[in-house]
Design a protein around this motif. Structure first.
Motif, PDB file in Angstrom:
ATOM      1  N   ARG A   1      23.051   3.426 -32.880  1.00 14.77           N
ATOM      2  CA  ARG A   1      22.242   2.442 -32.155  1.00 14.77           C
ATOM      3  C   ARG A   1      22.486   1.037 -32.695  1.00 14.77           C
ATOM      4  NH1 ARG A   1      16.790   2.842 -32.991  1.00 14.77           N
ATOM      5  NH2 ARG A   1      17.018   4.145 -34.854  1.00 14.77           N
ATOM      6  N   ASP A   2      22.578   0.101 -31.782  1.00 16.04           N
ATOM      7  CA  ASP A   2      22.680  -1.326 -32.125  1.00 16.04           C
ATOM      8  C   ASP A   2      23.860  -1.633 -33.046  1.00 16.04           C
ATOM      9  OD1 ASP A   2      20.240  -1.895 -30.718  1.00 16.04           O
ATOM     10  OD2 ASP A   2      19.150  -1.078 -32.442  1.00 16.04           O
ATOM     11  N   LEU A   3      24.961  -0.944 -32.825  1.00 16.09           N
ATOM     12  CA  LEU A   3      26.136  -1.182 -33.664  1.00 16.09           C
ATOM     13  C   LEU A   3      26.841  -2.469 -33.250  1.00 16.09           C
ATOM     14  CD1 LEU A   3      27.683   2.419 -33.800  1.00 16.09           C
ATOM     15  CD2 LEU A   3      26.068   1.344 -35.385  1.00 16.09           C
ATOM     16  N   ALA A   4      27.424  -3.144 -34.224  1.00 14.96           N
ATOM     17  CA  ALA A   4      28.217  -4.333 -33.928  1.00 14.96           C
ATOM     18  C   ALA A   4      29.510  -3.901 -33.249  1.00 14.96           C
ATOM     19  CB  ALA A   4      28.511  -5.095 -35.211  1.00 14.96           C
ATOM     20  N   GLN A   5      29.827  -4.527 -32.137  1.00 15.53           N
ATOM     21  CA  GLN A   5      31.015  -4.179 -31.373  1.00 15.53           C
ATOM     22  C   GLN A   5      32.233  -4.941 -31.883  1.00 15.53           C
ATOM     23  OE1 GLN A   5      30.676  -1.664 -29.195  1.00 15.53           O
ATOM     24  NE2 GLN A   5      28.506  -1.657 -29.821  1.00 15.53           N
ATOM     25  N   ASN A   6      33.400  -4.541 -31.380  1.00 16.35           N
ATOM     26  CA  ASN A   6      34.639  -5.209 -31.763  1.00 16.35           C
ATOM     27  C   ASN A   6      34.566  -6.691 -31.403  1.00 16.35           C
ATOM     28  OD1 ASN A   6      35.793  -2.865 -32.726  1.00 16.35           O
ATOM     29  ND2 ASN A   6      36.704  -2.328 -30.748  1.00 16.35           N
ATOM     30  N   GLY A   7      34.944  -7.532 -32.333  1.00 21.20           N
ATOM     31  CA  GLY A   7      34.890  -8.966 -32.114  1.00 21.20           C
ATOM     32  C   GLY A   7      33.528  -9.567 -32.393  1.00 21.20           C
ATOM     33  N   GLN A   8      32.540  -8.727 -32.675  1.00 20.40           N
ATOM     34  CA  GLN A   8      31.191  -9.200 -32.976  1.00 20.40           C
ATOM     35  C   GLN A   8      30.950  -9.106 -34.474  1.00 20.40           C
ATOM     36  OE1 GLN A   8      28.129  -6.866 -31.099  1.00 20.40           O
ATOM     37  NE2 GLN A   8      26.634  -8.540 -31.123  1.00 20.40           N
ATOM     38  N   ARG A   9      30.310 -10.096 -35.038  1.00 20.09           N
ATOM     39  CA  ARG A   9      30.082 -10.078 -36.479  1.00 20.09           C
ATOM     40  C   ARG A   9      29.162  -8.937 -36.848  1.00 20.09           C
ATOM     41  NH1 ARG A   9      27.978 -15.017 -40.426  1.00 20.09           N
ATOM     42  NH2 ARG A   9      27.836 -13.742 -42.316  1.00 20.09           N
ATOM     43  N   SER A  10      29.525  -8.235 -37.928  1.00 19.22           N
ATOM     44  CA  SER A  10      28.766  -7.070 -38.373  1.00 19.22           C
ATOM     45  C   SER A  10      27.843  -7.430 -39.530  1.00 19.22           C
ATOM     46  CB  SER A  10      29.727  -5.965 -38.803  1.00 19.22           C
ATOM     47  OG  SER A  10      29.031  -4.901 -39.423  1.00 19.22           O
ATOM     48  N   TYR A  11      26.638  -6.913 -39.466  1.00 18.37           N
ATOM     49  CA  TYR A  11      25.665  -7.060 -40.549  1.00 18.37           C
ATOM     50  C   TYR A  11      25.351  -5.660 -41.073  1.00 18.37           C
ATOM     51  CZ  TYR A  11      25.223 -11.699 -38.540  1.00 18.37           C
ATOM     52  OH  TYR A  11      25.497 -12.955 -38.061  1.00 18.37           O
ATOM     53  N   SER A  12      26.188  -5.218 -42.020  1.00 21.02           N
ATOM     54  CA  SER A  12      26.128  -3.831 -42.506  1.00 21.02           C
ATOM     55  C   SER A  12      26.290  -2.848 -41.362  1.00 21.02           C
ATOM     56  CB  SER A  12      24.820  -3.569 -43.252  1.00 21.02           C
ATOM     57  OG  SER A  12      24.780  -4.285 -44.456  1.00 21.02           O
ATOM     58  N   GLY A  13      27.132  -3.211 -40.393  1.00 17.44           N
ATOM     59  CA  GLY A  13      27.434  -2.329 -39.268  1.00 17.44           C
ATOM     60  C   GLY A  13      26.583  -2.560 -38.042  1.00 17.44           C
ATOM     61  N   LEU A  14      25.521  -3.347 -38.150  1.00 15.97           N
ATOM     62  CA  LEU A  14      24.597  -3.571 -37.043  1.00 15.97           C
ATOM     63  C   LEU A  14      24.723  -5.001 -36.511  1.00 15.97           C
ATOM     64  CD1 LEU A  14      21.360  -1.949 -38.537  1.00 15.97           C
ATOM     65  CD2 LEU A  14      23.049  -0.868 -37.046  1.00 15.97           C
ATOM     66  N   THR A  15      24.102  -5.212 -35.354  1.00 14.89           N
ATOM     67  CA  THR A  15      23.983  -6.582 -34.872  1.00 14.89           C
ATOM     68  C   THR A  15      22.974  -7.336 -35.736  1.00 14.89           C
ATOM     69  OG1 THR A  15      22.205  -6.019 -33.335  1.00 14.89           O
ATOM     70  CG2 THR A  15      24.476  -5.821 -32.521  1.00 14.89           C
ATOM     71  N   ARG A  16      22.975  -8.631 -35.611  1.00 16.04           N
ATOM     72  CA  ARG A  16      22.088  -9.449 -36.441  1.00 16.04           C
ATOM     73  C   ARG A  16      20.619  -9.149 -36.162  1.00 16.04           C
ATOM     74  NH1 ARG A  16      22.390 -16.076 -36.814  1.00 16.04           N
ATOM     75  NH2 ARG A  16      20.822 -16.346 -38.451  1.00 16.04           N
ATOM     76  N   SER A  17      20.258  -9.065 -34.892  1.00 13.91           N
ATOM     77  CA  SER A  17      18.857  -8.798 -34.541  1.00 13.91           C
ATOM     78  C   SER A  17      18.422  -7.421 -35.004  1.00 13.91           C
ATOM     79  CB  SER A  17      18.658  -8.942 -33.030  1.00 13.91           C
ATOM     80  OG  SER A  17      19.482  -8.023 -32.318  1.00 13.91           O
ATOM     81  N   ALA A  18      19.305  -6.429 -34.877  1.00 13.04           N
ATOM     82  CA  ALA A  18      18.970  -5.069 -35.311  1.00 13.04           C
ATOM     83  C   ALA A  18      18.798  -5.008 -36.823  1.00 13.04           C
ATOM     84  CB  ALA A  18      20.053  -4.093 -34.860  1.00 13.04           C
ATOM     85  N   PHE A  19      19.671  -5.724 -37.543  1.00  7.34           N
ATOM     86  CA  PHE A  19      19.561  -5.738 -39.003  1.00  7.34           C
ATOM     87  C   PHE A  19      18.234  -6.344 -39.440  1.00  7.34           C
ATOM     88  CE2 PHE A  19      20.212  -7.974 -43.051  1.00  7.34           C
ATOM     89  CZ  PHE A  19      20.566  -6.902 -43.858  1.00  7.34           C
TER      90      PHE A  19
END
Length: 215
Positions: A112-130
């Motif tokens: 759930r809420d994983l950072a996609q290719n080309g998107q910055r990762s925050y420990s594997g998640l999107t910023r809002s999810a993190f």
């Protein structure tokens, strides 16, 4: 003669107190060094150890302010109170970090809420999810930390009010440090975690660990 003997006794007492405080200071330094070593070994991370240890000055600042407000000096018993306070506050910080990691690992394992290719990762998640994981961990720990703080402060309150010169300072140091440290732990610690991950790009949780745990 009695006056001279009294002066000698007071001088010896001051020397013994200064010696005891020096030994206490050395013990505190050794304890702090061991704590740092154990945290680094446990988390295999300097940044996580730093984030947990940062709660110590937050709590001790509250103790110093409390003693200053009540006009209490820093003596041997007050130093003992600070040592006890450090253990309580560190425990709250360690548990918060564990809960935050659990929330992040849960989302990674579920995909759930994983950072996609080309998107910055925050420990594997999107910023809002993190950030949501950090907030959820704080919500989960709010009641236990509040209960621990209030029950400990309530138990020490009689000593702070009428414990005499031996225990008033120690109890006040613990109560003031707990009240300030617990509040700051719930607000400052998540902000520092977000700062380290978003600005300094540390890995708060590794995706590989999460997938291994899920399997």
């Amino acid at each position: 003669r009695s006056s001279a003997a009294s002066d000698v006794y007071k001088r010896q007492e001051l020397e013994e107190t200064a010696s005891a405080q020096g030994q206490m200071g050395l013990s505190f330094q050794i304890t702090l060094a061991l704590l740092i070593l154990l945290l680094i070994i446990q988390y295999n991370s300097l940044s996580k150890a730093f984030l947990i240890l940062v709660t110590i000055p937050l709590a001790t600042t509250g103790s110093f302010v409390g003693m200053w407000l009540f006009g209490l000096p820093m003596g041997f018993m007050e130093m003992l109170g600070l040592l006890a306070l450090v253990g309580i506050v560190l425990n709250a910080a360690i548990v918060y970090v564990e809960f935050a990691e659990m929330q992040i690992r849960s989302r990674l394992a579920d995909g759930r809420d994983l950072a996609q290719n080309g998107q910055r990762s925050y420990s594997g998640l999107t910023r809002s999810a993190f950030r949501e994981c950090l907030a959820e961990a704080g919500q989960l720990r709010l009641l236990p930390i509040a209960l621990t703080t209030l029950t400990t402060a309530g138990g020490l309150l009689p000593l702070a009010m009428s414990g005499g010169p031996l225990f008033e300072g120690m109890a006040t140091a613990i109560i003031a440090g707990l009240l300030v440290g617990s509040v700051l732990t719930l607000f400052v610690l998540p902000a520092l975690v977000a700062l380290f991950v978003e600005w300094f790009r540390i890995r708060f949780v590794h995706e590989a660990e999460s997938f291994a745990d899920a399997q």
